[in-house]
Design an enzyme around this catalytic site. Sequence first.
Site, PDB file in Angstrom:
ATOM      1  N   ALA A 246      -3.402  18.361 -12.965  1.00 32.18           N
ATOM      2  CA  ALA A 246      -3.797  17.773 -11.968  1.00 32.18           C
ATOM      3  C   ALA A 246      -5.088  18.228 -11.383  1.00 32.18           C
ATOM      4  O   ALA A 246      -5.279  18.051 -10.122  1.00 32.18           O
ATOM      5  CB  ALA A 246      -2.694  17.876 -10.973  1.00 32.18           C
TER       6      ALA A 246
ATOM      7  N   GLY B  36      -8.114  17.144 -12.605  1.00 33.47           N
ATOM      8  CA  GLY B  36      -9.279  16.406 -12.814  1.00 33.47           C
ATOM      9  C   GLY B  36      -9.781  15.720 -11.536  1.00 33.47           C
ATOM     10  O   GLY B  36      -9.127  15.905 -10.498  1.00 33.47           O
TER      11      GLY B  36
ATOM     12  N   ARG C 160     -12.925   7.832 -11.230  1.00 35.54           N
ATOM     13  CA  ARG C 160     -12.628   6.277 -11.577  1.00 35.54           C
ATOM     14  C   ARG C 160     -11.981   5.687 -10.161  1.00 35.54           C
ATOM     15  O   ARG C 160     -11.771   4.479 -10.196  1.00 35.54           O
ATOM     16  CB  ARG C 160     -11.976   6.086 -12.838  1.00 35.54           C
ATOM     17  CG  ARG C 160     -13.026   6.354 -13.736  1.00 35.54           C
ATOM     18  CD  ARG C 160     -12.211   6.251 -15.365  1.00 35.54           C
ATOM     19  NE  ARG C 160     -11.447   7.564 -15.469  1.00 35.54           N
ATOM     20  CZ  ARG C 160     -10.702   7.824 -16.562  1.00 35.54           C
ATOM     21  NH1 ARG C 160     -10.632   6.476 -17.391  1.00 35.54           N
ATOM     22  NH2 ARG C 160     -10.198   8.966 -16.913  1.00 35.54           N
TER      23      ARG C 160
ATOM     24  N   ASP D 153      -1.247  12.205 -13.296  1.00 32.82           N
ATOM     25  CA  ASP D 153      -1.440  10.733 -12.870  1.00 32.82           C
ATOM     26  C   ASP D 153      -0.639   9.723 -13.710  1.00 32.82           C
ATOM     27  O   ASP D 153      -0.894   8.479 -13.748  1.00 32.82           O
ATOM     28  CB  ASP D 153      -2.762  10.497 -13.061  1.00 32.82           C
ATOM     29  CG  ASP D 153      -3.227  10.710 -14.727  1.00 32.82           C
ATOM     30  OD1 ASP D 153      -2.209  10.958 -15.648  1.00 32.82           O
ATOM     31  OD2 ASP D 153      -4.465   9.948 -14.689  1.00 32.82           O
TER      32      ASP D 153
ATOM     33  N   ARG E 258       9.555   2.273  18.528  1.00 31.86           N
ATOM     34  CA  ARG E 258       8.903   3.245  18.526  1.00 31.86           C
ATOM     35  C   ARG E 258       9.837   4.555  18.041  1.00 31.86           C
ATOM     36  O   ARG E 258      10.811   4.504  18.358  1.00 31.86           O
ATOM     37  CB  ARG E 258       7.936   3.288  19.428  1.00 31.86           C
ATOM     38  CG  ARG E 258       6.920   2.278  19.367  1.00 31.86           C
ATOM     39  CD  ARG E 258       5.786   2.320  20.535  1.00 31.86           C
ATOM     40  NE  ARG E 258       5.372   3.655  20.897  1.00 31.86           N
ATOM     41  CZ  ARG E 258       4.527   3.710  22.036  1.00 31.86           C
ATOM     42  NH1 ARG E 258       4.528   3.253  22.873  1.00 31.86           N
ATOM     43  NH2 ARG E 258       4.032   5.140  21.963  1.00 31.86           N
TER      44      ARG E 258
ATOM     45  N   LYS F 176      10.410   3.268  23.314  1.00 30.87           N
ATOM     46  CA  LYS F 176       9.966   4.602  22.636  1.00 30.87           C
ATOM     47  C   LYS F 176      10.534   5.757  23.406  1.00 30.87           C
ATOM     48  O   LYS F 176      11.007   5.518  24.505  1.00 30.87           O
ATOM     49  CB  LYS F 176       8.414   4.651  23.421  1.00 30.87           C
ATOM     50  CG  LYS F 176       7.712   5.845  22.532  1.00 30.87           C
ATOM     51  CD  LYS F 176       6.666   6.705  23.582  1.00 30.87           C
ATOM     52  CE  LYS F 176       7.635   7.707  24.532  1.00 30.87           C
ATOM     53  NZ  LYS F 176       6.782   8.269  25.357  1.00 30.87           N
TER      54      LYS F 176
ATOM     55  N   TYR G 263       9.449  -2.954  28.526  1.00 33.93           N
ATOM     56  CA  TYR G 263       8.927  -1.798  27.874  1.00 33.93           C
ATOM     57  C   TYR G 263       9.902  -0.618  28.551  1.00 33.93           C
ATOM     58  O   TYR G 263       9.997  -0.462  29.656  1.00 33.93           O
ATOM     59  CB  TYR G 263       7.551  -1.342  28.445  1.00 33.93           C
ATOM     60  CG  TYR G 263       7.212  -0.013  27.758  1.00 33.93           C
ATOM     61  CD1 TYR G 263       7.398   0.562  26.687  1.00 33.93           C
ATOM     62  CD2 TYR G 263       6.795   0.973  28.928  1.00 33.93           C
ATOM     63  CE1 TYR G 263       7.023   1.580  26.381  1.00 33.93           C
ATOM     64  CE2 TYR G 263       6.769   2.376  28.783  1.00 33.93           C
ATOM     65  CZ  TYR G 263       6.819   2.569  27.243  1.00 33.93           C
ATOM     66  OH  TYR G 263       6.653   4.086  26.802  1.00 33.93           O
TER      67      TYR G 263
ATOM     68  N   ASN H 258      22.648  -3.973  31.541  1.00 32.78           N
ATOM     69  CA  ASN H 258      22.029  -5.320  31.354  1.00 32.78           C
ATOM     70  C   ASN H 258      20.582  -5.073  31.999  1.00 32.78           C
ATOM     71  O   ASN H 258      20.151  -4.671  33.029  1.00 32.78           O
ATOM     72  CB  ASN H 258      22.614  -6.489  31.957  1.00 32.78           C
ATOM     73  CG  ASN H 258      21.905  -7.820  31.822  1.00 32.78           C
ATOM     74  OD1 ASN H 258      22.039  -8.385  30.668  1.00 32.78           O
ATOM     75  ND2 ASN H 258      20.881  -8.070  32.373  1.00 32.78           N
TER      76      ASN H 258
ATOM     77  N   TYR I 261       4.765   7.016  32.613  1.00 28.38           N
ATOM     78  CA  TYR I 261       3.338   7.907  32.465  1.00 28.38           C
ATOM     79  C   TYR I 261       2.670   7.712  33.732  1.00 28.38           C
ATOM     80  O   TYR I 261       2.181   6.774  34.370  1.00 28.38           O
ATOM     81  CB  TYR I 261       2.559   7.495  31.488  1.00 28.38           C
ATOM     82  CG  TYR I 261       1.461   8.049  30.836  1.00 28.38           C
ATOM     83  CD1 TYR I 261       1.460   9.599  30.916  1.00 28.38           C
ATOM     84  CD2 TYR I 261       0.164   7.491  30.790  1.00 28.38           C
ATOM     85  CE1 TYR I 261       0.351  10.245  30.351  1.00 28.38           C
ATOM     86  CE2 TYR I 261      -0.995   8.245  30.468  1.00 28.38           C
ATOM     87  CZ  TYR I 261      -0.725   9.571  30.118  1.00 28.38           C
ATOM     88  OH  TYR I 261      -1.809  10.245  29.679  1.00 28.38           O
TER      89      TYR I 261
HETATM   90  C1  UD1 Z   1      -5.940  11.683 -21.126  1.00 29.01           C
HETATM   91  C2  UD1 Z   1      -5.913  11.762 -22.787  1.00 29.01           C
HETATM   92  C3  UD1 Z   1      -5.726  10.501 -23.515  1.00 29.01           C
HETATM   93  C4  UD1 Z   1      -4.217   9.858 -23.180  1.00 29.01           C
HETATM   94  C5  UD1 Z   1      -4.305   9.874 -21.435  1.00 29.01           C
HETATM   95  C6  UD1 Z   1      -2.845   9.443 -21.018  1.00 29.01           C
HETATM   96  C7  UD1 Z   1      -7.394  13.427 -23.285  1.00 29.01           C
HETATM   97  C8  UD1 Z   1      -8.687  13.989 -23.487  1.00 29.01           C
HETATM   98  N1  UD1 Z   1      -6.989  12.446 -23.082  1.00 29.01           N
HETATM   99  O1  UD1 Z   1      -6.874  10.604 -21.006  1.00 29.01           O
HETATM  100  O2  UD1 Z   1      -5.675  10.905 -24.836  1.00 29.01           O
HETATM  101  O3  UD1 Z   1      -4.067   8.916 -23.666  1.00 29.01           O
HETATM  102  O4  UD1 Z   1      -4.531  11.165 -20.781  1.00 29.01           O
HETATM  103  O5  UD1 Z   1      -2.932   8.956 -19.640  1.00 29.01           O
HETATM  104  O6  UD1 Z   1      -6.520  14.536 -22.647  1.00 29.01           O
HETATM  105  N2  UD1 Z   1      -7.241  17.223 -15.830  1.00 29.01           N
HETATM  106  C9  UD1 Z   1      -7.277  18.247 -15.584  1.00 29.01           C
HETATM  107  N3  UD1 Z   1      -8.472  19.082 -15.611  1.00 29.01           N
HETATM  108  C10 UD1 Z   1      -9.556  18.501 -16.559  1.00 29.01           C
HETATM  109  C11 UD1 Z   1      -9.328  17.105 -16.785  1.00 29.01           C
HETATM  110  C12 UD1 Z   1      -8.196  16.529 -16.536  1.00 29.01           C
HETATM  111  O7  UD1 Z   1      -6.249  18.897 -15.028  1.00 29.01           O
HETATM  112  O8  UD1 Z   1     -10.303  19.243 -16.545  1.00 29.01           O
HETATM  113  C13 UD1 Z   1      -5.879  16.322 -15.498  1.00 29.01           C
HETATM  114  C14 UD1 Z   1      -6.228  15.264 -14.650  1.00 29.01           C
HETATM  115  O9  UD1 Z   1      -5.798  15.476 -13.383  1.00 29.01           O
HETATM  116  C15 UD1 Z   1      -4.981  14.247 -15.205  1.00 29.01           C
HETATM  117  C16 UD1 Z   1      -4.741  14.868 -16.508  1.00 29.01           C
HETATM  118  O10 UD1 Z   1      -5.209  15.972 -16.845  1.00 29.01           O
HETATM  119  O11 UD1 Z   1      -3.750  14.355 -14.422  1.00 29.01           O
HETATM  120  C17 UD1 Z   1      -5.405  13.642 -17.574  1.00 29.01           C
HETATM  121  O12 UD1 Z   1      -7.069  13.608 -17.568  1.00 29.01           O
HETATM  122  P1  UD1 Z   1      -7.480  12.295 -17.074  1.00 29.01           P
HETATM  123  O13 UD1 Z   1      -9.062  12.478 -16.736  1.00 29.01           O
HETATM  124  O14 UD1 Z   1      -6.898  11.305 -16.486  1.00 29.01           O
HETATM  125  O15 UD1 Z   1      -7.377  11.640 -18.828  1.00 29.01           O
HETATM  126  P2  UD1 Z   1      -7.551  10.246 -19.400  1.00 29.01           P
HETATM  127  O16 UD1 Z   1      -8.873   9.947 -19.570  1.00 29.01           O
HETATM  128  O17 UD1 Z   1      -6.609   9.519 -18.684  1.00 29.01           O
HETATM  129 CA    CA Z   2      -5.514   9.456 -16.975  1.00 24.73          CA
END
Ligand code: UD1
Ligand code: CA
Length: 474
Positions: free
Chosen positions: A9, A11, A15, A103, A333, A351, A366, A377, A387
């Site tokens: 997690a 990355g 995008r 992801d 609320r 509230k 209110y 009633n 307030y």
């Molecule tokens: C990746 C796979 C792809 C697969 C796809 C499935 C690679 C090179 N590619 O592509 O073959 O089909 O997932 O969804 O592995 N992450 C890190 N550190 C990094 C890069 C990524 O922790 O340096 C984590 C991201 O947070 C993410 C996961 O790895 O949760 C996948 O990375 P992402 O960049 O989404 O890879 P994809 O291009 O989707």
């Molecule tokens: Ca991905």
Amino acid sequence: MNTACVILAAGLGKRMNSNLPKVLHKVCGIPMIQSVIETARQLKGGKIVVVTGKHDDLIKKALASPDISYALQKEPKGTAHALMCARQELRNFQGTLIVLNGDAPLLRAETIKKFLKMHLKNKNAVSVLSFNAENPDDYGRIVRDASGHILSIVEQKDADAMQKKINEVNSGVYAINHNSLSLLDKIKINKNKGEYYLTDIVAAALENELKTSAYCIGAEDEFMGVNTREELYRASMFMKKKLIEKWADKGVTFLDMDSVFMHAGVTIGKDSTVYPNVYLEGRTKIGRGTTIYPNVRIQDSEIGNNVVIKDSTVIEGSTIKNRATVGPFARIRPGSEIGAEARIGNFVELKKAVIGNASKASHLSYLGDTRIGQGVNIGAGTITCNYDGKKKSMTVIEEGVFIGSDSQLVAPVTIGRGAFIGAGSTITKNVPPFALAVSRVEQKTIKGWAKKRQAIINTETKDKGKGKKGSHAK
Ligand code: UD1
Ligand code: CA
């Protein structure tokens, strides 16, 4: 069999074009990484390690889970590098390591269990979970030889024309034997992207004559990875559809499944009916035989049995007991509690208001910081003045009270049991039980006043008319 789970997690999720880390974006109300962790927990294995990067503080704060270990990947140098960063956390681990992507929130634990069984049965060093994608563009392709054995995983950027036609893709789920983790050291940087790809572990294993397989199981809607907002939307739609179908199966009627949104933590009792365009969020619990009319949003609330929530009502952080009626156009609320058989009508705002059983506030009120007993009633237009510009104060209305329409109750104030408040009153002092309090000015009636007024107006207009004629004559 001993297992551990690593969730990637770290990355950047570029995008997504977002300030929020990608894995914290929500699908049906739950951050994606949270769903993946839930799945990992259901595997009932050992340690769960989450690899985080730049936003590790935000992720740790959002998850707040003591059973999770974290590994830091300082720079996002690719999925293989991310797994390497988790090695320290796994130094004493022996068994099968399961790698998941943070992801991919739709993955089910049953599918991973099935995959794990195949991995173990075949005594593989490395296994990959694959699926057939309708549009494989965003995924790594599974390249197999003529006899069907996996050779490698090739990313879109590196794929040739033939490989691009392959629909079988990598889900990002791997099973790796602890003693094959050293293969990570053999992975070379990918020149196209300047990253270390975990996908290359397949080729590395084969080079070292280790047993490797890709298992194509499950359906696409379970594996989809979320990289863009469009994919986030698609993942949400998939999950939402599954949730609604699940509750329909359990006996809930949806008049229009497509227009209802619900979070994964919501529960609905049998024989309840949900009209179109309803949003059920957070930890909302709905009882049996309850009806929710169109355009209602309910968040983190508990709704009892046979309750009726009429159109265009918002309910947040509140409890509504059996057979109560709320709305249309009511706003409940946080911190409110509506008793059994109570009625809260149109344009009523509550509230932190506790409404006793069978009490009614049917129109335009209110009621804030209020405790109302049973059988009260509340007349139309009643307002609690809770307030004073600095602090909030309580209004207590004991059981059986009748509040006349258009009254203001200036808090702190208590209206004793069975008392009456005359319509149009401003109540500033406590009212004892069974008393009548009226604070309006006594009515004055002047007979024939309107006729006299009309007579004055008539003479005035006549005089003006004369003046105008005069000026014309000049
Ligand atoms: C990746 C796979 C792809 C697969 C796809 C499935 C690679 C090179 N590619 O592509 O073959 O089909 O997932 O969804 O592995 N992450 C890190 N550190 C990094 C890069 C990524 O922790 O340096 C984590 C991201 O947070 C993410 C996961 O790895 O949760 C996948 O990375 P992402 O960049 O989404 O890879 P994809 O291009 O989707
Ligand atoms: Ca991905």
